[in-house]
Design an enzyme around this catalytic site. Structure first.
Site, PDB file in Angstrom:
ATOM      1  N   ASP A  82       0.874  -1.161   0.000  1.00 59.77           N
ATOM      2  CA  ASP A  82       0.000   0.000   0.000  1.00 59.77           C
ATOM      3  C   ASP A  82       0.914   1.215   0.000  1.00 59.77           C
ATOM      4  O   ASP A  82       1.910   1.251   0.730  1.00 59.77           O
ATOM      5  CB  ASP A  82      -0.917   0.018   1.218  1.00 59.77           C
ATOM      6  N   ASP A 168       2.739  11.242 -10.132  1.00 54.34           N
ATOM      7  CA  ASP A 168       4.063  11.292 -10.757  1.00 54.34           C
ATOM      8  C   ASP A 168       4.336  12.591 -11.532  1.00 54.34           C
ATOM      9  O   ASP A 168       5.447  13.114 -11.481  1.00 54.34           O
ATOM     10  CB  ASP A 168       4.261  10.093 -11.694  1.00 54.34           C
ATOM     11  N   LYS A 189      12.872   5.372 -12.583  1.00 59.86           N
ATOM     12  CA  LYS A 189      11.878   5.446 -11.512  1.00 59.86           C
ATOM     13  C   LYS A 189      12.021   4.270 -10.552  1.00 59.86           C
ATOM     14  O   LYS A 189      12.025   4.451  -9.326  1.00 59.86           O
ATOM     15  CB  LYS A 189      10.458   5.462 -12.109  1.00 59.86           C
ATOM     16  N   HIS A 194       9.824   4.415  -3.900  1.00 57.41           N
ATOM     17  CA  HIS A 194       9.487   4.007  -2.538  1.00 57.41           C
ATOM     18  C   HIS A 194       9.268   2.501  -2.455  1.00 57.41           C
ATOM     19  O   HIS A 194       9.658   1.864  -1.484  1.00 57.41           O
ATOM     20  CB  HIS A 194       8.248   4.760  -2.064  1.00 57.41           C
ATOM     21  N   ARG A 195       8.653   1.911  -3.507  1.00 59.13           N
ATOM     22  CA  ARG A 195       8.424   0.458  -3.489  1.00 59.13           C
ATOM     23  C   ARG A 195       9.743  -0.301  -3.587  1.00 59.13           C
ATOM     24  O   ARG A 195       9.912  -1.338  -2.968  1.00 59.13           O
ATOM     25  CB  ARG A 195       7.479   0.051  -4.620  1.00 59.13           C
TER      26      ARG A 195
END
Length: 206
Positions: A82, A168, A189, A194-195
């Protein structure tokens, strides 16, 4: 084409609670290093399952809800993430409501317009923000592992770029200054996302 769960080795399969094939590839690329021989399968490939109600009050809580639901639905170890945008000047908003900030889930243009409106009178040095991701891995025995990651940056004044999705076009990552996330190649990217950091955090625990 749907995959029959009975054809999968439950000891060597992890279901990813998503219908996004790109997300599965991204997860597999990082976690396969620490889980060799494991097959990662999108939940959507195993059937049409009802989506759980994400009523948690944090990113981790909502990821856990999705992962546990996928485990219950398939009997397989499950991963879910999430993520969202956290803007300092807005006391952390849109946060867990990132996908539905303007009211309708997934309306990127409306969400971006609302964000710009909320920041109309905020000076450039106060437009700091970060993308956050929580990735939760629930094993068949119920063990829970959590990886977390951030991508710091600022919110621009107008959308730029055609790549990516969500916020984005407005987000200027600290790691690649002068460009929005939507102006980066997928490789650029993924290397700062963050992922990516959340998955690296999770991998270190496996």
């Amino acid at each position: 084409m749907t995959i029959d769960i009975l054809d999968l080795d439950p000891q060597k399969t992890v279901v990813v609670a998503t219908g996004n094939a790109h997300k599965v590839v991204e997860i597999e690329a990082i976690l396969s290093e620490v889980l060799p021989g494991v097959r990662f399968v999108a939940l959507g490939e195993l059937g049409d399952f009802p989506e759980p109600v994400e009523d948690g009050d944090t990113f981790t809580a909502n990821a856990l809800i999705k992962a546990r639901a996928a485990l219950e639905q398939t009997g397989l170890s499950a991963i879910a993430d999430d993520s969202g945008l956290v803007v300092d000047a807005l006391d952390g908003a849109p946060g867990i409501y990132s996908a539905r900030y303007a009211g309708n889930h997934g309306n990127d243009e409306a969400n971006n317009n609302k964000l710009l409106s909320e920041l109309t009178f905020v000076d450039e040095d106060k437009r700091t923000a970060h993308f956050h991701s929580s990735v939760v891995f629930v094993k068949k025995d119920g063990t829970v592992l959590v990886g977390e990651g951030n991508c710091p940056g600022k919110i621009g004044y107008a959308p730029k770029g055609k790549n990516g999705f969500g916020y984005d076009p407005l987000f200027l990552p600290e790691a690649l200054q002068g460009m929005t996330m939507a102006q980066l190649t997928p490789e650029q990217k993924n290397s700062i996302s963050h992922r990516f950091y959340a998955l690296k955090d999770l991998a270190s625990q496996l």
